[in-house]
Design an enzyme around this catalytic site. Structure first.
Site, PDB file in Angstrom:
ATOM      1  N   THR A  13      -8.660 -17.830 -17.712  1.00  0.00           N
ATOM      2  CA  THR A  13      -8.985 -16.475 -17.266  1.00  0.00           C
ATOM      3  C   THR A  13     -10.427 -16.355 -16.806  1.00  0.00           C
ATOM      4  OG1 THR A  13      -7.342 -15.540 -18.783  1.00  0.00           O
ATOM      5  CG2 THR A  13      -9.047 -14.044 -17.994  1.00  0.00           C
ATOM      6  N   TYR A  27      -3.449 -11.462 -13.001  1.00  0.00           N
ATOM      7  CA  TYR A  27      -4.360 -12.269 -12.197  1.00  0.00           C
ATOM      8  C   TYR A  27      -3.884 -13.728 -12.109  1.00  0.00           C
ATOM      9  CZ  TYR A  27      -5.763 -13.263 -16.972  1.00  0.00           C
ATOM     10  OH  TYR A  27      -5.736 -13.600 -18.310  1.00  0.00           O
ATOM     11  N   SER A  60      -4.281 -22.070 -19.125  1.00  0.00           N
ATOM     12  CA  SER A  60      -4.276 -22.926 -20.318  1.00  0.00           C
ATOM     13  C   SER A  60      -2.938 -22.934 -21.049  1.00  0.00           C
ATOM     14  CB  SER A  60      -5.393 -22.536 -21.292  1.00  0.00           C
ATOM     15  OG  SER A  60      -5.077 -21.371 -22.027  1.00  0.00           O
ATOM     16  N   THR A  93      -7.853 -18.938 -22.925  1.00  0.00           N
ATOM     17  CA  THR A  93      -7.789 -18.574 -24.340  1.00  0.00           C
ATOM     18  C   THR A  93      -6.429 -18.856 -24.987  1.00  0.00           C
ATOM     19  OG1 THR A  93      -7.205 -16.284 -23.786  1.00  0.00           O
ATOM     20  CG2 THR A  93      -9.551 -16.805 -24.076  1.00  0.00           C
ATOM     21  N   ASP A  94      -5.367 -19.015 -24.181  1.00  0.00           N
ATOM     22  CA  ASP A  94      -4.038 -19.207 -24.765  1.00  0.00           C
ATOM     23  C   ASP A  94      -3.989 -20.417 -25.696  1.00  0.00           C
ATOM     24  OD1 ASP A  94      -3.157 -17.019 -23.414  1.00  0.00           O
ATOM     25  OD2 ASP A  94      -1.661 -18.053 -22.199  1.00  0.00           O
ATOM     26  N   LYS A 166      -6.428 -17.242 -32.026  1.00  0.00           N
ATOM     27  CA  LYS A 166      -6.318 -16.039 -31.198  1.00  0.00           C
ATOM     28  C   LYS A 166      -5.395 -15.052 -31.905  1.00  0.00           C
ATOM     29  CE  LYS A 166      -5.462 -14.573 -26.424  1.00  0.00           C
ATOM     30  NZ  LYS A 166      -5.058 -15.002 -25.067  1.00  0.00           N
ATOM     31  N   GLU A 288       9.460 -31.286 -55.444  1.00  0.00           N
ATOM     32  CA  GLU A 288      10.632 -31.931 -54.850  1.00  0.00           C
ATOM     33  C   GLU A 288      10.403 -32.205 -53.364  1.00  0.00           C
ATOM     34  OE1 GLU A 288      15.384 -31.031 -53.959  1.00  0.00           O
ATOM     35  OE2 GLU A 288      14.139 -29.538 -54.956  1.00  0.00           O
TER      36      GLU A 288
END
Length: 329
Positions: A13, A27, A60, A93-94, A166, A288
């Protein structure tokens, strides 16, 4: 003499554009090259001599193992061989937290490495990218930033790559460390640290990627009410998946239907780490499950647990040894 900082651009971005000054969605990410990003913030030259590199120019959400490997190798070369004093990575940022944690485990230097990005495109009247980039360079040139591990800077916050995630899809203040908190804060280019991370990182990890061209295949599966018969786990395993991270409910609980299939696949050498779909808190495994070979992801979220499991599988496929990695890193 000013420090020398390398800025590596990967898209996102922060390099996004749209034909509307008021638009903050819709965008095209990764539309601008690094020269445009640098020209938008001439003030960073007050801090350092800047050298720019375009590593990729993608949204990203399409980040790949290949790009992360290339990024880590380039950073290691710059910091170790080319006498760069610090590195800033501009990133969408993803998946920023995943790339940051990957670098936190694979960069072999105590010099500052800082990731930053933007929640709004470069063409927006309220674009946050320029200030974030300014802050990232300020942090990378600060003497106290050494040996802190890889860091993320967003919205004036300094966060550890190990703990940052995020937490909002659109807000400017989108990154937090739910259990750990911030490492520090940046105010008008001045850096203030008030926290430190104790988990080992960078030079103190065994993960050397210099000669790696690819990484073991590791996938993530969600656990949920009325979870099916394990068809997805079987399909992934048959398609070459070597490790699975389960985003369990609560403190890492897995639906019994899914768990039964996982137990069978683990007998065929599938490695399974258990994380949680909850943002905060620790995963807890029963004795376990530990004995069966399930790996506790501790407080790592599923996407970061995947990063560590991939790198762990480059060293060995022993679940007990991998569990130690999850405790240390």
């Amino acid at each position: 003499m000013k420090p020398k900082i390398a800025i590596l651009a990967t898209g996102g971005t922060i390099a996004g554009t749209i034909d509307s000054a008021i638009a903050t969605t819709g965008y095209k990410a990764g539309a601008l090259n690094i020269e445009v990003l640098l020209d938008a913030v001439p003030q960073i030259k007050e801090f350092a001599t800047i050298i720019g590199y375009q590593i990729s120019n993608i949204d990203s959400s399409s980040m790949s193992n290949e790009i992360q490997l290339n990024l880590a190798k380039k950073i290691n070369k710059l910091l170790i061989e080319d006498e760069i004093d610090g590195v800033v990575v501009t990133h969408g940022t993803d998946t920023m937290e995943e790339s940051a944690y990957f670098l936190n485990l694979t960069v072999k230097s105590d010099k500052p490495v800082v990731l930053t990005g933007a929640m709004r495109p470069a063409t927006s009247m309220s674009a946050d990218g320029p200030k974030n980039l300014y802050n990232a360079v300020a942090l990378a040139t600060n003497e106290k930033s050494k040996n802190k591990g890889v860091m993320i800077v967003m919205n004036d916050r300094i966060l550890s790559a190990r703990t940052a995630t995020k937490t909002h899809t659109l807000n400017l203040d989108a990154f937090f460390s739910p259990d750990f908190g911030d490492l520090g804060y940046i105010l008008d280019g001045k850096v203030y640290f008030y926290n430190t991370i104790e988990k080992l990182h960078t030079k103190n990890t065994p993960f050397n990627i210099d000669n790696l061209e690819n990484l073991p295949k590791v996938d993530i599966l969600y656990s949920y009410s009325d979870d099916g018969s394990g068809i997805a786990a079987k399909a992934l395993f048959d398609n070459g998946t070597q490790g699975l991270v389960i985003a369990g409910s609560g403190s890492g609980n897995i639906h019994q239907n899914q768990k039964n299939i996982l137990k069978d696949l683990m007998k065929k050498n599938l490695i399974v780490a258990v994380s949680s779909r909850i943002q905060a808190g620790q995963v807890v495994l029963s004795k376990e499950d530990e004995d069966l070979g399930f790996i506790c992801a501790q407080d790592l979220n599923p996407q970061k647990a995947r990063i560590l499991l991939m790198l762990s599988l480059t060293k060995n496929n022993n679940s007990k040894k991998i569990q130690e990695y999850f405790k240390i890193y």
